[in-house]
Write an enzyme that holds these catalytic residues in place. Structure first.
Site, PDB file in Angstrom:
ATOM      1  N   LYS A  52      12.187 104.094  -3.336  1.00 34.32           N
ATOM      2  CA  LYS A  52      11.319 103.365  -4.287  1.00 34.32           C
ATOM      3  C   LYS A  52      10.121 104.227  -4.691  1.00 34.32           C
ATOM      4  O   LYS A  52       9.793 104.360  -5.863  1.00 34.32           O
ATOM      5  CB  LYS A  52      10.841 102.060  -3.642  1.00 34.32           C
ATOM      6  N   THR A  65       2.648  99.694  -1.552  1.00 33.29           N
ATOM      7  CA  THR A  65       2.793 100.839  -2.461  1.00 33.29           C
ATOM      8  C   THR A  65       3.598 100.372  -3.663  1.00 33.29           C
ATOM      9  O   THR A  65       4.789 100.058  -3.529  1.00 33.29           O
ATOM     10  CB  THR A  65       3.537 102.004  -1.769  1.00 33.29           C
ATOM     11  N   LYS A 107      -1.400 107.594  -3.764  1.00 32.95           N
ATOM     12  CA  LYS A 107      -0.342 107.313  -2.781  1.00 32.95           C
ATOM     13  C   LYS A 107       1.016 107.859  -3.248  1.00 32.95           C
ATOM     14  O   LYS A 107       1.796 108.414  -2.466  1.00 32.95           O
ATOM     15  CB  LYS A 107      -0.276 105.800  -2.549  1.00 32.95           C
ATOM     16  N   LEU A 116       3.356  94.033   0.996  1.00 30.40           N
ATOM     17  CA  LEU A 116       4.682  93.606   0.552  1.00 30.40           C
ATOM     18  C   LEU A 116       5.521  94.821   0.142  1.00 30.40           C
ATOM     19  O   LEU A 116       4.969  95.887  -0.122  1.00 30.40           O
ATOM     20  CB  LEU A 116       4.520  92.637  -0.626  1.00 30.40           C
ATOM     21  N   PRO A 117       6.854  94.645   0.049  1.00 29.59           N
ATOM     22  CA  PRO A 117       7.701  95.827  -0.183  1.00 29.59           C
ATOM     23  C   PRO A 117       7.456  96.529  -1.531  1.00 29.59           C
ATOM     24  O   PRO A 117       7.222  97.727  -1.552  1.00 29.59           O
ATOM     25  CB  PRO A 117       9.126  95.257  -0.111  1.00 29.59           C
TER      26      PRO A 117
HETATM   27  P1  NAD Z   1       8.805  95.644   5.372  1.00 29.46           P
HETATM   28  O1  NAD Z   1       9.983  95.421   4.503  1.00 29.46           O
HETATM   29  O2  NAD Z   1       8.984  95.963   6.817  1.00 29.46           O
HETATM   30  O3  NAD Z   1       7.810  94.375   5.290  1.00 29.46           O
HETATM   31  C1  NAD Z   1       7.578  93.617   4.144  1.00 29.46           C
HETATM   32  C2  NAD Z   1       7.364  92.166   4.569  1.00 29.46           C
HETATM   33  O4  NAD Z   1       7.015  91.399   3.401  1.00 29.46           O
HETATM   34  C3  NAD Z   1       8.623  91.516   5.176  1.00 29.46           C
HETATM   35  O5  NAD Z   1       8.307  90.956   6.430  1.00 29.46           O
HETATM   36  C4  NAD Z   1       9.000  90.442   4.148  1.00 29.46           C
HETATM   37  O6  NAD Z   1       9.582  89.281   4.743  1.00 29.46           O
HETATM   38  C5  NAD Z   1       7.646  90.135   3.532  1.00 29.46           C
HETATM   39  N1  NAD Z   1       7.718  89.513   2.202  1.00 29.46           N
HETATM   40  C6  NAD Z   1       8.468  89.882   1.135  1.00 29.46           C
HETATM   41  N2  NAD Z   1       8.232  89.064   0.089  1.00 29.46           N
HETATM   42  C7  NAD Z   1       7.317  88.154   0.508  1.00 29.46           C
HETATM   43  C8  NAD Z   1       6.679  87.041  -0.107  1.00 29.46           C
HETATM   44  N3  NAD Z   1       6.939  86.698  -1.387  1.00 29.46           N
HETATM   45  N4  NAD Z   1       5.801  86.315   0.631  1.00 29.46           N
HETATM   46  C9  NAD Z   1       5.527  86.646   1.920  1.00 29.46           C
HETATM   47  N5  NAD Z   1       6.111  87.687   2.568  1.00 29.46           N
HETATM   48  C10 NAD Z   1       7.001  88.427   1.854  1.00 29.46           C
HETATM   49  O7  NAD Z   1       7.962  96.813   4.655  1.00 29.46           O
HETATM   50  P2  NAD Z   1       6.866  97.782   5.327  1.00 29.46           P
HETATM   51  O8  NAD Z   1       7.548  98.970   5.913  1.00 29.46           O
HETATM   52  O9  NAD Z   1       5.923  96.975   6.127  1.00 29.46           O
HETATM   53  O10 NAD Z   1       6.152  98.318   3.990  1.00 29.46           O
HETATM   54  C11 NAD Z   1       5.293  97.482   3.223  1.00 29.46           C
HETATM   55  C12 NAD Z   1       4.672  98.331   2.135  1.00 29.46           C
HETATM   56  O11 NAD Z   1       3.935  99.421   2.733  1.00 29.46           O
HETATM   57  C13 NAD Z   1       5.686  98.975   1.180  1.00 29.46           C
HETATM   58  O12 NAD Z   1       5.174  98.962  -0.122  1.00 29.46           O
HETATM   59  C14 NAD Z   1       5.821 100.394   1.727  1.00 29.46           C
HETATM   60  O13 NAD Z   1       6.206 101.297   0.707  1.00 29.46           O
HETATM   61  C15 NAD Z   1       4.418 100.663   2.235  1.00 29.46           C
HETATM   62  N6  NAD Z   1       4.299 101.627   3.338  1.00 29.46           N
HETATM   63  C16 NAD Z   1       5.167 101.599   4.389  1.00 29.46           C
HETATM   64  C17 NAD Z   1       5.008 102.532   5.414  1.00 29.46           C
HETATM   65  C18 NAD Z   1       5.942 102.553   6.602  1.00 29.46           C
HETATM   66  O14 NAD Z   1       5.895 103.534   7.378  1.00 29.46           O
HETATM   67  N7  NAD Z   1       6.763 101.527   6.816  1.00 29.46           N
HETATM   68  C19 NAD Z   1       3.964 103.473   5.361  1.00 29.46           C
HETATM   69  C20 NAD Z   1       3.069 103.439   4.303  1.00 29.46           C
HETATM   70  C21 NAD Z   1       3.252 102.506   3.285  1.00 29.46           C
END
Ligand code: NAD
Length: 298
Positions: free
Chosen positions: A247, A97, A172, A66-67
């Site tokens: 963030k 994260t 992280k 999740l975000p």
């Molecule tokens: P994203 O915003 O693409 O995906 C998050 C998903 O969570 C969305 O599809 C959203 O609809 C869903 N969501 C939100 N609230 C929800 C709920 N209550 N119930 C069900 N689904 C829900 O984000 P991301 O890029 O996939 O990143 C996710 C996490 O991973 C973050 O914490 C980010 O910091 C971390 N991260 C991202 C990357 C990257 O390259 N994108 C790399 C490493 C870590």
């Protein structure tokens, strides 16, 4: 309890991670607030649920991606939260994260209910998530990690046990603070060279084989067209959103304050990403778009 795995949060990272669990032959149930995000998983053979609790209540293992911390608390806590709904013995693995304190609070609550919980944030970007080569930084107890390990192996290449609950998040946050500094620095150096007439591809090749070498110069170049398969070469779409990097730099700043640590470069990077995120639609663009803060328009 069935041998089904539940996966909640199918964004840029969660979707390819869940697909890799399916490819490894696991029975998977998925949920995301955004119905569109579930389609590809359904087509690939996952069952789609009505809510997080709906898919998690009979699963033996639950992954969340999740975000931010508030989304994680919303999914795990409260009357309709996972902690109250899943069966004792369930292993909960949060790969988001978030701040270490939230991970510690949730792990303590989970333990009181007879649940095993790990924080397991990842590194490797969307490319690593698709290739199944992520690095997991795990906080929590050994028995939970051993149960989760075969599933983490299906999604990643390196699994580090950083320490107790919250330790994965601390690792992280330190890593991403460094990444933010390196990406801003790489953008700055490239923009300086190009302002002097250098070809960004030539300068990138030089830096990638010299002492300025880093993850951005090697795998995630911020200059459009220098590397074919990175967000910079598709208008900064996909990848790791600027808003998410902001963030993480905020989490690093909070972590620094809590220990009276000095993180001047981390703070500077946070300010640069804050300035960038405040302009137009930048918060939703990949974080390598920080290049546009430096780039001189001809
Ligand atoms: P994203 O915003 O693409 O995906 C998050 C998903 O969570 C969305 O599809 C959203 O609809 C869903 N969501 C939100 N609230 C929800 C709920 N209550 N119930 C069900 N689904 C829900 O984000 P991301 O890029 O996939 O990143 C996710 C996490 O991973 C973050 O914490 C980010 O910091 C971390 N991260 C991202 C990357 C990257 O390259 N994108 C790399 C490493 C870590």
């Amino acid at each position: 309890m069935s041998n089904t795995i539940a996966f909640i949060g199918l964004g840029h990272m969660g979707k390819p991670m869940a697909l890799n669990l399916l490819k490894a032959g696991h029975s998977l149930k998925v949920f995301d607030l955004n119905a569109e995000a579930m389609k590809e998983l359904q087509e690939a053979g996952a069952q789609v649920g009505e809510s997080a609790v709906d898919i998690a209540k009979e699963a033996q293992m639950v992954f969340t991606m999740l975000p931010a911390g508030r989304h994680v608390r919303q999914v795990y806590e409260g009357e309709n939260g996972l902690l109250q709904a899943v069966a004792p013995g369930t292993v909960l693995v949060d790969c988001s994260t978030i701040d270490a304190q939230t991970s510690q609070d949730l792990a303590a609550k989970a333990a009181k209910l007879g649940l095993l919980m790990l924080d397991a944030p990842v590194s490797g970007g969307t490319g690593g998530a698709i290739a199944g080569t992520l690095t997991f930084m795990v906080g929590g107890e050994d028995p939970a990690l051993e149960k989760a390990r075969p599933y983490l192996d299906a999604m990643g290449k390196n699994i580090f046990h950083a320490g107790k609950a919250g330790a994965g998040q601390v690792a992280k946050i330190c890593n991403n603070m460094l990444l933010g500094i390196l990406m801003a620095g790489t953008a700055e150096a490239l923009a300086l060279g190009v302002a002097h007439g250098l070809d960004p591809a030539v300068l990138s090749s030089i830096m990638a084989r010299s002492s300025g070498r880093n993850w951005a110069t090697e795998l995630y170049n911020p200059w459009p067209g220098v590397m074919p398969d990175v967000p910079a070469s598709r208008d900064y779409q996909g990848g790791f959103a600027t808003g998410l990097m902001l963030k993480d730099l905020g989490l690093a700043a909070d972590a620094a304050v809590s220990q009276n640590s000095a993180t001047p470069l981390g703070e500077l990077a946070r300010n640069l990403f804050a300035l960038h995120a405040a302009q137009g639609q930048n918060a939703g663009l990949d974080f390598s778009s920080i290049l546009n803060l430096y780039r001189q328009k001809s």
